[in-house]
Design a protein around this motif. Sequence first.
Motif, short mmCIF file in Angstrom:
data_model
loop_
_atom_site.label_atom_id
_atom_site.label_comp_id
_atom_site.label_asym_id
_atom_site.label_seq_id
_atom_site.Cartn_x
_atom_site.Cartn_y
_atom_site.Cartn_z
N GLN A 98 25.41 43.62 42.27
CA GLN A 98 26.39 43.44 43.17
C GLN A 98 27.64 42.45 42.36
O GLN A 98 28.57 42.66 42.38
N GLY A 99 26.74 41.23 41.99
CA GLY A 99 27.81 40.40 41.13
C GLY A 99 28.27 40.80 39.97
O GLY A 99 29.62 40.79 39.91
N ASP A 100 27.53 41.88 39.45
CA ASP A 100 28.19 42.34 38.15
C ASP A 100 29.15 43.20 38.34
O ASP A 100 30.47 43.31 37.78
N ARG A 101 29.13 44.18 39.40
CA ARG A 101 30.20 44.82 39.98
C ARG A 101 31.64 44.09 40.10
O ARG A 101 32.83 44.65 39.94
N GLU A 102 31.39 43.11 40.81
CA GLU A 102 32.46 42.23 41.37
C GLU A 102 33.30 41.73 40.13
O GLU A 102 34.55 41.56 39.94
N ARG A 103 32.45 41.40 39.21
CA ARG A 103 32.95 40.65 38.08
C ARG A 103 33.64 41.72 36.99
O ARG A 103 34.72 41.63 36.64
N SER A 104 33.01 42.96 36.90
CA SER A 104 33.57 44.05 35.98
C SER A 104 34.63 44.72 36.68
O SER A 104 35.69 45.11 36.13
N GLU A 105 34.59 45.01 38.15
CA GLU A 105 35.52 45.94 38.71
C GLU A 105 36.77 45.26 39.34
O GLU A 105 37.84 45.79 39.52
N LEU A 106 36.28 44.15 39.98
CA LEU A 106 37.15 43.50 40.81
C LEU A 106 37.86 42.19 40.21
O LEU A 106 38.79 41.61 40.88
N LYS A 107 37.32 41.88 39.10
CA LYS A 107 37.65 40.44 38.25
C LYS A 107 37.41 39.48 39.11
O LYS A 107 38.25 38.57 38.98
#
Length: 225
Positions: A98-107
């Motif tokens: 989930q953190g990876d998605r927050e970093r990559s998709e939501l910056k």
Amino acid sequence: MNSVKGHNIFSNLSSTEYSDLMQLLKQSILATDLTLYFENRNSFFELVNKGEYNWNVKAHRDMCRSMMMTACDLGAVTKPWDISRKVAELVTSEFFEQGDRERSELKLTPSAIFDRNRKDELPGLQLEWIDGICAPLYETLVQLNPKLQPMLDLIRANRAKWEELNKKRQRGQSMSAPTSPCSVESTETSGSTPCCSSSNSSSSSNSSSSSSSSDADGTTSKPVS
């Protein structure tokens, strides 16, 4: 719930009873939300700690049911160490995704427990999880029902294991931390080796007269501090 013929366990309920049951299930599911848990737990803890909890009061029972749903959700922390640690690692791996998605998709920079870059902090994060969420709840439930004590005992045993791992990690960080550079100025031709240890301070002072004399190339070496 009515999809399989002959397996409708609610078929004998009246419409009112069925409606009440669905409401109960809904409330129980929502109770697993930690936001609601934090909103309600202080009231529950206060009732129990003051000895004012009453099983005959519906509002008290509803509150207790919600706390027990959260306790079930946190149940892995009450398991033997090997199981508890494995579950913590599996849950953390999901958090990292989930953190990876927050970093990559939501910056966004994910919070510590969702940040894969801070995976080595898992023992410390588990200590915060136990101290802030799990232990206070189970301690309160044990007051209501002392038969739950073995679960609390396992929480404390698992906490001791996480504490041990956290101290080990901190020692490793301390040993790998770079030392402060010595405030010495040595020349390549002097052949001297900078050293900050106190064991060499006496030898440095004893050789101060020779250290301050001119070297072969005519430069002057400063005493080692």
